[in-house]
Design an enzyme around this catalytic site. Structure first.
Site, short mmCIF file in Angstrom:
data_model
loop_
_atom_site.label_atom_id
_atom_site.label_comp_id
_atom_site.label_asym_id
_atom_site.label_seq_id
_atom_site.Cartn_x
_atom_site.Cartn_y
_atom_site.Cartn_z
N HIS A 136 1.26 -5.11 3.26
CA HIS A 136 0.89 -4.00 4.10
C HIS A 136 0.95 -2.68 3.42
CE1 HIS A 136 1.23 -1.35 7.64
NE2 HIS A 136 0.82 -2.38 8.26
N ASP A 213 9.79 -7.35 3.16
CA ASP A 213 9.03 -6.64 4.46
C ASP A 213 8.80 -7.80 5.49
OD1 ASP A 213 7.33 -6.07 6.62
OD2 ASP A 213 5.89 -4.82 5.07
N GLN A 216 6.33 -9.15 9.92
CA GLN A 216 5.40 -10.52 10.44
C GLN A 216 6.08 -11.39 10.57
OE1 GLN A 216 2.68 -9.95 12.26
NE2 GLN A 216 2.07 -7.89 11.47
N LYS A 239 7.13 -5.25 17.42
CA LYS A 239 6.36 -6.38 17.06
C LYS A 239 7.14 -7.65 17.64
CE LYS A 239 3.59 -4.38 13.30
NZ LYS A 239 3.46 -4.50 11.93
N CYS A 377 -4.77 -2.65 7.77
CA CYS A 377 -3.58 -1.90 6.77
C CYS A 377 -3.34 -2.92 5.39
CB CYS A 377 -2.35 -1.38 7.41
SG CYS A 377 -2.56 -0.21 8.73
#
Ligand SMILES: *Cc1c(COP(=O)(O)O)cnc(C)c1O
Length: 419
Positions: A136, A213, A216, A239, A377
């Site tokens: 991202h 990261d 997600q 999220k 993104c």
């Protein structure tokens, strides 16, 4: 646990009942232009269940004051609840200690914290930072800013046409100048789950720390930072059925202690004179100023909720959803699915012959279906697949097979318009 409906506690051991879950999410009852909402934009932000909303209202109506600074009842209560929330997040990711969990404003903020707090101190001119094509922009731009400032170099792991990282090429990028690896656990554009445990092990054998990261990944699977042995892990509350404006950075205590603060201000200091300031201990060193207290407490309630539903139940159910959605969409002629990794979460990125993604998004909206169109993104991913944009349906555990069917018939309807 008062926050969680008693019926939810038994879910992990009984059948997963999506209608039961949906009843907890007031927003899912909305109608858009008279059509029932099918919210399939969960990779951008998820929705909030009533117990989380209730928890934030309770905080705001009975517990709010600034934390850490006073001895009065409300301040002590707010401080206690804020720290309880930190403990819940610590448990949620199986960190070793509470002080390894730093509240940030989100994933972006957390990565910037590491780029400044770690990067500026330990990465210098000519040093190399490994990132991947699947990142991202949040896990690209802070490192580029650092590299521009100090002359470090960014090296990028390529992907194949299924959207999987080329792990042999990853290994070949390492050399004596390699000082850092930043990798997304799950691609937001394609849903690919990266083999991060293996990647971390390889980097550690060369004394290179790894930031994951997890924006997600954390909403879709059980995360165990000790098992992964990652040095940093980050994700956002919004999220994960929590509020906006809050996220966490997990970091190994020894590393956090060696880092310099990112932001200066109140609460992050031990003492201040105009000659010299000494910093507070972790995690406070990285939490300058008044934090988003209500959001942090809401975040704690959100991970309670998800844990009660059970993360592995969520993973299993969402796997069924994406398998069904993929089978159904494959039957439609003129559809190209972008990203077909063997391991992926419930994200369906696709393009439709002769129809621009923007038109797909606009016309699906008229059917009450919320999807995202654009580059997500993640422009390097789009460039690999030679598309400017895709349509992305991203699912959560509160989505139903009925909503998948609505998406499929919505696409077919649009194709007829463009015939
Ligand atoms: C959403 C997302 C981010 C950024 O999260 P914010 O909450 O906007 O800070 C970073 N990485 C990935 C993989 C994401 O999906």
């Amino acid at each position: 646990m008062k926050l969680v409906e008693p019926s939810l506690k038994s879910l992990s051991t009984s059948m997963f009942n999506v209608e039961h879950i949906r009843a907890d999410f007031p927003i899912l009852k909305l109608k858009i232009d008279g059509k029932p909402l099918a919210y399939l934009d969960n990779a951008a932000s998820s929705q909030m269940p009533q117990p989380v909303i209730d928890r934030m209202v309770r905080y705001q109506t009975t517990q709010h004051a600034n934390i850490n600074r006073a001895v009065h009842y409300l301040s002590e209560t707010a401080t206690l609840e804020y720290e309880k929330s930190r403990h819940k997040l610590k448990r949620f990711i199986n960190a070793n200690e509470d002080r390894e969990v730093i509240f940030t404003s989100g994933t972006t903020d957390a990565i910037n914290l590491v780029a400044h707090g770690y990067g500026r101190k330990f990465i210098g001119s000519g040093d190399e930072i490994i990132l991947t094509t699947l990142e991202h922009h949040s896990n690209i731009v802070p490192w580029q800013m650092l590299a521009e400032e100090n002359g470090a170099k960014i090296c990028v792991v390529p992907i194949d046409d299924t959207g999987e990282l080329l792990i042999d090429e990853y290994k070949q990028l390492f050399n004596k100048r390699t000082k850092f690896v930043g990798v997304t656990h799950v691609s937001n554009a394609l849903g690919t789950i990266n083999p991060i445990k293996q990647m971390i092990e390889f980097a550690h054998a060369r004394d290179v720390p790894v930031l994951v990261d997890g924006a997600q990944a954390a909403p879709h699977m059980k995360i165990d930072v000790q098992d992964l042995d990652c040095d940093f892990y980050t994700f956002s509350g919004h999220k994960l059925c929590g509020p906006t404006g809050i996220g966490i950075l997990y970091g190994k205590a020894a590393l956090l202690e060696r880092m310099q603060p990112f932001k200066g201000g109140g609460d992050m200091i031990a003492s201040v004179t105009f000659e010299k300031t000494t910093y507070n201990t972790i995690p406070h060193k990285f939490e300058a100023g008044t934090p988003p207290i209500a959001a942090a407490i809401g975040f704690g309630a959100a991970v309670d909720y998800l844990s009660a539903v059970n993360m592995s139940t969520i993973a299993t159910y969402e796997h069924d959803l994406i398998t069904y959605a993929t089978e159904q969409i494959r039957r439609i002629p003129g559809i190209r699915i972008i990203g077909a990794a063997a391991e992926k979460v419930a994200v369906l990125s696709f393009s439709v012959d002769r129809i621009h993604p923007h038109d797909i998004g606009t016309l699906l909206n008229q059917e009450g279906i919320a999807v995202r169109t654009g580059h997500h993104c993640a422009q390097p991913v789009m460039r690999h697949f030679k598309v400017p944009a895709t349509t992305r349906a991203s699912f959560a555990f509160y989505n139903s097979m009925i909503e998948v069917d609505a998406l499929i018939s919505g696409i077919q309807k649009i194709q007829k318009i463009f015939l």
